[in-house]
Design a protein around this motif. Structure first.
Motif: not given
Length: 235
Positions: A143-146, A148-151, A205-209
Motif C-alpha cells: 500500500n506504499r502508494h496510498d 492515507e493507508k501509509v499514515i 489508525m485514526d489517532t495522531d501521535y
C-alpha cells in the motif's frame, strides 16, 4: 538502496563506554518493567548483545538469524517509507551505526544505534512478534502508494512497535522500543498522568501521535498473537 556496512574498527573507546553506560542503566531499569518476551530475547542474544562493547552486527546477525530468520540492515539514518516497508517484508530490520554522545544520553531527535538495536532487536526472536513485523512490512509495501493507508500504518507502528504496552499476569509491561531504549519513557509509563487504552487497531489508525514530547496515550495488547491476528484479519 545501496548496501552499507558497519565499520566496527572505527568506534572509539568513548563510544564503547557510552554504549556500556546506556546498556547497564537501562537493563537495570527494565528488570521489573519490560515484558518477558523482550527480556528473554535480550538473554538469547547476550553473546553478541551486551554491555561490554558495541555489538558487531555480523556476530549479532548470526545469532538473530538463527533464532528468527531476521537480520540487521545498515541504513544511513531515517529512510524513505517505501524502503522501510520493503526491508521489514524481507525480515531485515534497518539500523543506523552511529551512537549518541555522552551529553545526549536522554534525548535524541533521530533514532541512533542504541534505540535501533537495544530497543527493537530482542523482540524479534518471538515468533508472533516476528510474524507481525514481517506482515506489517508486506502490507506497507503493498500500500506504499496510498498516502492515507501509509499514515494509518505509521500510527499503528508508533503505538505498537515503538510505544506499545502489554498486559501480563504480573501487570502492565513494556514491549515498545521507544520505551525500552529510554530511561525517561520507561519511568514515565508507570506514572499516574497517562492514559492506557485497550488495543484497538481502528482507533489507533485514526489517532495522531506525538514525536517531539513525552507520550501520554498508550495502547496495551493482550499478547503478540493479538497484534499479528489484527493484521491478518484486516488486510
Amino acid at each position: 538502496m545501496d548496501q552499507l556496512k558497519q565499520i566496527y574498527d572505527a568506534y572509539t573507546d568513548e563510544e564503547h563506554k557510552v554504549w556500556k553506560l546506556l546498556f547497564d542503566r537501562q537493563v537495570d531499569n527494565l528488570k521489573d518493567k519490560a515484558c518477558n518476551e523482550y527480556l528473554k530475547g535480550l538473554e538469547l542474544l547476550q553473546p553478541a548483545l551486551n554491555a561490554e562493547r558495541i555489538p558487531d552486527f555480523e556476530e549479532l546477525n548470526q545469532l538473530l538469524e538463527a533464532q528468527s530468520g531476521w537480520t540487521i540492515e545498515v541504513v544511513p539514518g531515517l529512510i524513505p517509507v517505501d524502503d522501510f516497508f520493503e526491508l521489514l517484508s524481507q525480515k531485515k530490520f534497518p539500523s543506523s551505526t552511529w551512537l549518541r554522545s555522552r551529553n545526549q544520553l536522554d534525548y535524541l531527535e533521530e533514532p541512533d544505534m542504541f534505540h535501533d538495536i537495544f530497543g527493537h532487536i530482542p523482540q524479534l526472536v518471538h515468533p508472533d512478534y516476528s510474524n507481525f513485523m514481517q506482515k506489517f512490512g508486506e502490507i506497507g509495501y503493498k500500500n506504499r502508494h496510498d498516502k492515507e493507508k501509509v499514515i494509518q500504518l505509521q500510527r499503528l507502528y508508533w503505538f505498537t512497535i515503538e510505544f506499545g504496552l502489554i498486559d501480563t499476569p504480573l501487570g502492565l509491561r513494556i514491549y515498545g522500543a521507544g520505551i525500552t531504549s529510554s530511561v525517561k519513557e520507561t519511568l514515565h509509563v508507570f506514572a499516574k498522568d497517562i492514559t492506557v487504552a485497550p488495543y484497538d487497531k481502528e482507533r489507533i489508525m485514526d489517532t495522531d501521535y506525538i514525536i517531539s514530547d513525552i507520550q501520554y496515550l498508550y495502547f496495551k495488547i493482550k499478547s503478540f498473537a493479538e497484534l499479528y491476528d489484527s493484521l491478518v484479519t484486516a488486510w
